[in-house]
Motif scaffolding. Structure first.
Motif, short mmCIF file in Angstrom:
data_model
loop_
_atom_site.label_atom_id
_atom_site.label_comp_id
_atom_site.label_asym_id
_atom_site.label_seq_id
_atom_site.Cartn_x
_atom_site.Cartn_y
_atom_site.Cartn_z
N THR A 101 13.30 28.27 -13.91
CA THR A 101 14.48 29.03 -13.10
C THR A 101 14.23 29.01 -11.43
O THR A 101 15.61 29.57 -10.86
CB THR A 101 15.11 30.63 -13.60
OG1 THR A 101 14.18 30.46 -15.07
CG2 THR A 101 16.52 30.62 -13.68
N GLY A 102 13.18 30.65 -11.10
CA GLY A 102 13.64 30.01 -9.71
C GLY A 102 13.24 28.99 -9.06
O GLY A 102 13.91 28.78 -8.21
N THR A 126 14.68 25.56 -10.04
CA THR A 126 15.76 24.75 -10.93
C THR A 126 17.66 25.55 -10.63
O THR A 126 17.99 24.54 -11.57
CB THR A 126 15.06 23.90 -11.70
OG1 THR A 126 15.48 24.75 -12.67
CG2 THR A 126 14.51 23.36 -11.24
N GLY A 127 17.48 26.53 -10.96
CA GLY A 127 18.49 27.48 -11.91
C GLY A 127 17.96 27.42 -13.01
O GLY A 127 18.68 28.30 -13.60
N GLY A 128 17.21 26.68 -13.83
CA GLY A 128 17.10 26.80 -14.94
C GLY A 128 18.56 26.79 -15.83
O GLY A 128 18.85 25.60 -15.45
N PRO A 129 18.96 27.12 -16.82
CA PRO A 129 19.95 26.87 -17.46
C PRO A 129 21.21 26.92 -16.71
O PRO A 129 22.35 26.12 -16.84
CB PRO A 129 20.24 27.72 -18.80
CG PRO A 129 20.06 28.49 -18.45
CD PRO A 129 18.33 28.49 -17.18
N MET A 130 21.04 27.26 -15.87
CA MET A 130 22.34 27.48 -14.75
C MET A 130 22.70 26.50 -13.53
O MET A 130 23.59 26.38 -13.63
CB MET A 130 22.55 29.02 -14.33
CG MET A 130 21.97 29.96 -14.42
SD MET A 130 23.63 30.40 -15.45
CE MET A 130 24.58 30.83 -13.59
N GLY A 131 21.59 25.89 -13.75
CA GLY A 131 21.41 24.19 -12.91
C GLY A 131 21.92 24.42 -11.69
O GLY A 131 21.90 25.85 -10.90
N ASP A 181 22.54 20.33 -13.96
CA ASP A 181 21.22 20.70 -15.15
C ASP A 181 20.68 20.24 -16.14
O ASP A 181 21.07 18.91 -15.71
CB ASP A 181 22.77 21.90 -15.59
CG ASP A 181 23.18 21.60 -16.77
OD1 ASP A 181 23.33 19.90 -16.70
OD2 ASP A 181 23.66 22.20 -18.02
N SER A 182 19.87 20.43 -16.43
CA SER A 182 19.10 20.12 -17.45
C SER A 182 19.57 19.06 -18.62
O SER A 182 18.82 17.96 -18.48
CB SER A 182 17.51 20.75 -17.62
OG SER A 182 18.34 21.96 -18.31
N SER A 183 20.51 19.88 -18.44
CA SER A 183 21.39 18.60 -19.70
C SER A 183 21.55 17.50 -19.18
O SER A 183 21.62 16.45 -20.66
CB SER A 183 22.18 19.21 -20.42
OG SER A 183 23.48 20.00 -19.92
N MET A 184 21.98 17.21 -18.75
CA MET A 184 22.13 15.70 -18.32
C MET A 184 21.23 14.33 -17.93
O MET A 184 21.57 13.42 -18.21
CB MET A 184 22.86 15.95 -17.08
CG MET A 184 23.73 16.64 -16.28
SD MET A 184 24.52 16.94 -14.46
CE MET A 184 24.97 15.28 -14.65
N PHE A 185 19.40 15.51 -18.53
CA PHE A 185 18.95 13.83 -18.09
C PHE A 185 18.33 14.03 -19.78
O PHE A 185 16.95 13.95 -20.24
CB PHE A 185 18.17 14.51 -16.74
CG PHE A 185 18.80 14.70 -15.75
CD1 PHE A 185 18.76 14.10 -15.14
CD2 PHE A 185 19.30 15.66 -15.21
CE1 PHE A 185 19.13 13.27 -13.67
CE2 PHE A 185 19.56 15.97 -14.49
CZ PHE A 185 19.80 15.04 -13.29
N SER A 186 18.90 14.77 -20.87
CA SER A 186 18.25 14.62 -22.13
C SER A 186 17.71 13.04 -22.31
O SER A 186 18.11 11.90 -21.60
CB SER A 186 19.02 14.86 -23.15
OG SER A 186 20.01 13.75 -23.18
N LEU A 187 17.08 13.25 -23.35
CA LEU A 187 16.44 11.80 -23.98
C LEU A 187 18.15 10.69 -24.06
O LEU A 187 17.96 10.08 -23.89
CB LEU A 187 16.01 11.96 -25.14
CG LEU A 187 14.99 12.46 -25.82
CD1 LEU A 187 13.79 12.40 -26.66
CD2 LEU A 187 13.67 11.38 -24.52
N ASP A 188 18.73 11.29 -25.06
CA ASP A 188 20.11 10.80 -25.19
C ASP A 188 20.61 9.58 -23.59
O ASP A 188 21.35 8.23 -23.48
CB ASP A 188 21.59 11.58 -25.19
CG ASP A 188 21.54 12.06 -26.22
OD1 ASP A 188 20.38 11.52 -27.34
OD2 ASP A 188 22.00 12.77 -27.14
#
Lengths: 337, 236
Positions: free
Chosen positions: A137-138, A140-145, A239-246
């Motif tokens: 989080t420190g 990358t902002g964690g889940p907040m992106g 945020d991290s969900s944009m870079f999933s395996l999909d």
């Protein structure tokens, strides 16, 4: 058909390229709608990403399915440093450099791996990076992106609007395709292809396989990083969900559909896949099904991809014939019933 | 020029080579003959360090190359034309040739082009097909391409693994004639052949391998006249 197109292109190379360039410049003046323009910009992001994956998968025959990991690094590098006030123009390149160093770090221990084993490592690597981005989080902002990523100044304008940002992306797409073209037609490119075709023969000719595989990963990772870095200011939020395996598979499908190991393949793949997903937007989640069908259909009908030349894959052409007869036989059997 | 001493190669617990020693002098044609699985290809692979040696040394011009990387060995001037003409099927004939020079870092573009043209003089058939993909060539042409690719390096030692494999007799003859021309130009050749008659005819000296061991050695003519060789390999 492709043969004719090729000779036509070779004869009038400069004119065709100039016309294409003029069309590319004129495009944003002809299209008024912002949503259409942002679709075009997205297609261009994916041209860079798919081309960079094509360098790895298509030209050296290594199997990387964790490309989203490289995109993530580029994207986060730019976003984090941009918040500290670094100039965006420098960061586009710096993000590429950082990603290519990470690419080298991934490549070094995996140089002996190939095929499915390498695929598994890259897949794991991509997920690890996503989880780090999600939990640190420190940094990358964690889940907040990360929010409010600034767009660069361009001729005195903040270029957030797709009509302006288009030119920046166009600039990088052209450089990406041009450098890829030059590298592929050089000694390095030939070394990659010799490794892809037959690594034992390449080794017996004195091709330093480890070195060229590492260069290959670094070059692919560089452009993945630049592509990722370009995306961040355009979306202004990552945020991290944009870079999933999909996402990794998404890029891979563009390469496969467009044609691996051809320069124009990823361009075609990016256009086709992005337009299809746009057309089937109403279908929501079921869109993913269309991907699957497209990939399977391509492997069945045209394994060399849309842009792959039939000349270069003679084996596939004869396979196609066999498949055709197989289908005919199948149909005949049904008729009998 | 090249010396192999007490070479041992194991594949798992199978011993492919036991105590193979041989010597090649400048501008000779040396042939290794022997049946399937006698260890001929393993010897070549061990020289280019494509397989791991259990023990033994390989020296080239007095320099120990047993643990050297394969690409370094090639850049010393040892070219290896692998068995089964491992050409790059999807690349064009010209690209195949260009890859042959990849270890030579100092070579200029002009020099490379000159060499390509030189190859086309030696192999006119390849010139006709320079833009065609390697996979579209006939077996004999593919073999010529593989040899030409090896020659692109201007090596001092050319190692050929079964160049006659699966080729029509007329093309085999052509390739063997070429070998003598290559020798005249000052190169040294290490040749592996199943066709013992042909090989011993062109060779200065030969070694007979059996079950990973050298059982006989002598000049080409001596071996041709040797009753055991006659019986086992020439079928006379």
């Amino acid at each position: 058909m492709t043969e004719k197109l090729k000779t036509f292109y070779n004869k009038r190379k400069t004119i065709i390229l100039l016309v294409l360039f003029a069309m590319a410049i004129a495009l944003p003046f002809l299209i008024e709608k912002g949503s259409v323009m942002s679709l075009i910009v997205r297609i261009m992001f994916y041209i860079i990403l798919a081309s960079s994956l094509n360098i790895i998968n298509g030209y050296s025959g290594q199997f990387n399915i964790g490309h989203a990991g490289f995109v993530l690094i580029g994207s986060y590098t730019l976003s984090i440093l941009a918040q500290l006030g670094w100039p965006i123009w420098v960061l586009y390149i710096l993000a590429g450099v950082v990603t290519s160093i990470i690419g080298l770090i991934i490549a070094l221990p995996t140089l002996r791996l190939r095929g499915i084993y390498l695929a598994l490592v890259t897949l794991g690597f991509s997920e690890i990076l996503r989880l780090i981005a999600l939990n640190w989080t420190g940094l990358t902002g964690g889940p907040m992106g990360i929010k409010g990523i600034p767009a660069p100044w361009f001729f005195g304008l903040r270029s957030t609007a797709p009509h302006n940002y288009y030119f920046i992306v166009l600039f990088f797409v052209i450089i990406c395709l041009f450098t890829s073209y030059r590298v592929i037609n050089s000694k390095v490119g030939r070394a990659w292809m010799s490794i892809r075709e037959d690594d034992h023969a390449a080794m017996s000719l004195g091709v330093d396989i480890r070195k060229y595989k590492a260069i290959n990963f670094m070059f692919g990772a560089f452009w993945a990083g630049v592509g990722g870095a370009l995306m961040a200011p355009f979306y202004t939020f990552i945020d991290s969900s944009m870079f999933s395996l999909d996402e990794g598979f998404n890029i891979l499908s563009m390469v496969i559909i467009g044609g691996q190991g051809t320069l124009i393949g990823p361009v075609v793949g990016s256009v086709v896949v992005n337009l299809t997903t746009e057309i089937f937007r109403f279908a929501d989640e079921a869109r993913l099904l269309i991907y699957a069908i497209m990939i399977m259909a391509m492997m069945w009908i045209r394994p060399q991809g849309l842009a792959g030349t039939s000349r270069s894959v003679i084996a596939n052409r004869s396979l196609g014939k066999e498949r055709g007869t197989f289908l005919k036989k199948l149909l005949k059997k049904k008729e009998v019933k | 020029m090249l010396k192999v001493d007490n070479l041992v190669v194991n594949y798992g617990y199978i011993q492919a080579l036991r105590d193979v020693s041989l010597e090649i002098k400048e501008n000779e044609i040396i042939t290794l003959i022997g049946g399937n699985g006698a260890g001929k290809s393993s010897t070549l692979m061990a020289i280019s360090n494509l397989v791991k040696k259990t023990s033994g040394t390989v020296t080239f011009d007095g320099r120990d190359i047993s643990r050297m990387d394969p690409d370094k060995i090639v850049s010393l001037g040892i070219a290896h034309v692998p068995e089964g003409r491992n050409i790059f099927k999807k690349l064009s004939v010209e690209e195949n040739l260009l890859i042959g020079t990849i270890t030579n870092k100092k070579i200029s573009k002009k020099e490379i082009n000159d060499r390509v043209e030189e190859m086309f003089v030696i192999f006119p058939r390849l010139k006709e097909r320079r833009k065609k993909s390697g996979g579209s060539l006939s077996g004999g042409e593919q073999q010529m391409l593989a040899i030409a690719r090896g020659l692109m390096l201007k090596p001092r030692l050319l190692m050929m693994d079964e160049p006659s494999l699966g080729l029509a007799p007329i093309i085999v003859e052509e390739i063997f004639e070429l070998m003598e021309d290559v020798k005249k130009s000052g190169m040294t050749i290490l040749l592996i052949e199943q066709n013992a008659m042909l090989a011993l005819n062109v060779a200065d000296r030969g070694y007979v391998l059996q079950n990973g061991e050298i059982v006989l050695t002598g000049t080409g003519k001596e071996l041709l006249d040797n009753p055991e060789v006659k019986k086992a390999y020439l079928g006379i």
